[in-house]
Write an enzyme that holds these catalytic residues in place. Structure first.
Site, PDB file in Angstrom:
ATOM      1  N   LYS A   9       8.417   1.479   0.252  1.00 46.19           N
ATOM      2  CA  LYS A   9       8.059   2.893   1.069  1.00 46.19           C
ATOM      3  C   LYS A   9       8.736   3.897   0.431  1.00 46.19           C
ATOM      4  CE  LYS A   9       7.506   0.588   5.539  1.00 46.19           C
ATOM      5  NZ  LYS A   9       8.103   0.684   6.773  1.00 46.19           N
ATOM      6  N   TYR A  49      -1.601   2.181   9.696  1.00 46.92           N
ATOM      7  CA  TYR A  49      -0.784   1.517  10.922  1.00 46.92           C
ATOM      8  C   TYR A  49      -1.568   1.750  12.254  1.00 46.92           C
ATOM      9  CZ  TYR A  49       3.596   1.439   8.099  1.00 46.92           C
ATOM     10  OH  TYR A  49       4.481   1.277   7.184  1.00 46.92           O
ATOM     11  N   PHE A  57       6.576   5.951  18.246  1.00 50.59           N
ATOM     12  CA  PHE A  57       6.747   6.410  16.888  1.00 50.59           C
ATOM     13  C   PHE A  57       6.079   6.448  15.893  1.00 50.59           C
ATOM     14  CE2 PHE A  57       7.481   1.595  17.262  1.00 50.59           C
ATOM     15  CZ  PHE A  57       6.803   1.058  16.359  1.00 50.59           C
ATOM     16  N   ARG A  85       7.777 -12.124   3.653  1.00 50.91           N
ATOM     17  CA  ARG A  85       8.365 -11.528   4.736  1.00 50.91           C
ATOM     18  C   ARG A  85       9.720 -12.042   4.988  1.00 50.91           C
ATOM     19  NH1 ARG A  85       5.683  -7.907   8.260  1.00 50.91           N
ATOM     20  NH2 ARG A  85       6.616  -9.200  10.087  1.00 50.91           N
ATOM     21  N   THR A  91      12.538  -6.375  10.504  1.00 50.52           N
ATOM     22  CA  THR A  91      12.023  -5.202  10.692  1.00 50.52           C
ATOM     23  C   THR A  91      13.243  -4.249  10.465  1.00 50.52           C
ATOM     24  OG1 THR A  91      10.016  -5.595  11.476  1.00 50.52           O
ATOM     25  CG2 THR A  91      10.296  -3.505  11.750  1.00 50.52           C
ATOM     26  N   ARG A 102      15.730  -5.867   3.179  1.00 50.82           N
ATOM     27  CA  ARG A 102      16.244  -4.970   4.235  1.00 50.82           C
ATOM     28  C   ARG A 102      17.556  -4.958   4.650  1.00 50.82           C
ATOM     29  NH1 ARG A 102      10.546  -5.871   7.625  1.00 50.82           N
ATOM     30  NH2 ARG A 102       9.337  -4.253   6.812  1.00 50.82           N
ATOM     31  N   ASN A 112      12.859   1.433   6.328  1.00 49.01           N
ATOM     32  CA  ASN A 112      13.498   0.277   6.020  1.00 49.01           C
ATOM     33  C   ASN A 112      12.734  -0.171   4.690  1.00 49.01           C
ATOM     34  OD1 ASN A 112      10.521  -0.320   6.815  1.00 49.01           O
ATOM     35  ND2 ASN A 112      10.990  -1.349   8.322  1.00 49.01           N
ATOM     36  N   HIS A 115       7.162  -2.676   3.069  1.00 45.86           N
ATOM     37  CA  HIS A 115       6.147  -3.193   4.117  1.00 45.86           C
ATOM     38  C   HIS A 115       5.490  -4.314   3.639  1.00 45.86           C
ATOM     39  CE1 HIS A 115       2.733  -3.322   6.862  1.00 45.86           C
ATOM     40  NE2 HIS A 115       2.111  -3.637   5.947  1.00 45.86           N
ATOM     41  N   GLU A 126      -5.235  -5.065   4.348  1.00 49.92           N
ATOM     42  CA  GLU A 126      -4.525  -3.971   3.774  1.00 49.92           C
ATOM     43  C   GLU A 126      -4.895  -3.997   2.439  1.00 49.92           C
ATOM     44  OE1 GLU A 126      -0.466  -5.174   5.276  1.00 49.92           O
ATOM     45  OE2 GLU A 126      -0.670  -4.091   7.111  1.00 49.92           O
TER      46      GLU A 126
HETATM   47  P1  CMP Z   1       6.223  -1.964   8.741  1.00 50.39           P
HETATM   48  O1  CMP Z   1       6.516  -3.252   8.373  1.00 50.39           O
HETATM   49  O2  CMP Z   1       5.874  -1.057   7.839  1.00 50.39           O
HETATM   50  O3  CMP Z   1       5.332  -1.856  10.192  1.00 50.39           O
HETATM   51  C1  CMP Z   1       5.542  -0.939  10.864  1.00 50.39           C
HETATM   52  C2  CMP Z   1       6.572  -0.083  10.858  1.00 50.39           C
HETATM   53  O4  CMP Z   1       6.957   0.802  11.966  1.00 50.39           O
HETATM   54  C3  CMP Z   1       7.918  -0.966  10.811  1.00 50.39           C
HETATM   55  O5  CMP Z   1       7.672  -1.371   9.314  1.00 50.39           O
HETATM   56  C4  CMP Z   1       8.834   0.182  10.792  1.00 50.39           C
HETATM   57  O6  CMP Z   1       9.448   0.806   9.622  1.00 50.39           O
HETATM   58  C5  CMP Z   1       8.215   1.134  11.971  1.00 50.39           C
HETATM   59  N1  CMP Z   1       9.057   1.080  13.192  1.00 50.39           N
HETATM   60  C6  CMP Z   1       9.087  -0.063  13.820  1.00 50.39           C
HETATM   61  N2  CMP Z   1       9.836   0.353  15.105  1.00 50.39           N
HETATM   62  C7  CMP Z   1      10.252   1.519  14.879  1.00 50.39           C
HETATM   63  C8  CMP Z   1      10.925   2.757  15.687  1.00 50.39           C
HETATM   64  N3  CMP Z   1      11.380   2.257  16.905  1.00 50.39           N
HETATM   65  N4  CMP Z   1      10.815   3.890  15.534  1.00 50.39           N
HETATM   66  C9  CMP Z   1      10.463   4.142  13.991  1.00 50.39           C
HETATM   67  N5  CMP Z   1       9.593   3.324  13.315  1.00 50.39           N
HETATM   68  C10 CMP Z   1       9.679   2.060  13.703  1.00 50.39           C
END
Ligand code: CMP
Length: 143
Positions: A9, A49, A57, A85, A91, A102, A112, A115, A126
């Site tokens: 990211k 997404y 969010f 994963r 996450t 992470r 984070n 992805h 994807e």
């Molecule tokens: P990712 O694996 O890219 O898939 C969805 C993303 O949403 C996740 O990683 C997080 O980076 C993001 N995400 C999940 N929960 C929140 C939150 N509460 N606020 C902001 N981003 C979020």
């Protein structure tokens, strides 16, 4: 052979973690079959997404993933979706174990670092969103 979509990211790119992250998957024994540094459009971010569209969010998520270049990759290997994963960790970096990407580098749930596809269906979707067929190189490892 199973394939997955992984993406460093914008925070990971800016913190110069591409090499570290690629190295972890290489050392694990997975095979890189496609990669590119790219700027994600709003349209692609919203599509990628899409399952989070109703989440509070969502706007923040799209703004962040389009805020700078990402490093998109396709990796191949046995059980690569689930293993990647595990290597990424939870996450939310605060819950991610030390030794995971992470856990070692993540700051907040939004920033984070990486992805990764969470299922064979999302991997297929994807990979198709980010890569054309001819951008994926199938090759045999010599060693
Ligand atoms: P990712 O694996 O890219 O898939 C969805 C993303 O949403 C996740 O990683 C997080 O980076 C993001 N995400 C999940 N929960 C929140 C939150 N509460 N606020 C902001 N981003 C979020």
């Amino acid at each position: 052979m199973e394939k997955t979509f992984l993406m460093v990211k914008p925070d990971g790119v800016q913190r110069e973690l591409i090499g570290e992250i690629v190295s972890r998957f290489e050392k694990k024994g997975f095979q890189l079959i496609g990669a590119k540094l790219m700027q994600i459009s709003n349209e692609l971010a919203e599509e990628h997404y899409g399952e989070h569209k109703e989440r509070p969010f969502f706007g923040e998520l799209v703004d962040f993933i389009t805020s700078g270049p990402v490093f998109a990759m396709v990796w191949q290997g046995e059980n690569v979706i689930a293993t990647a994963r595990q290597m990424m960790g939870a996450t939310n970096p605060k819950d991610a174990a030390p030794g995971t990407i992470r856990g070692d580098f993540g700051v907040t749930v939004g920033k984070n670092v990486i992805h990764g596809s969470d299922s064979p269906e999302s991997a297929k979707r994807e990979i198709g969103l980010f890569f054309k067929k001819e951008e994926l190189i199938e090759y045999s490892k010599l060693i």
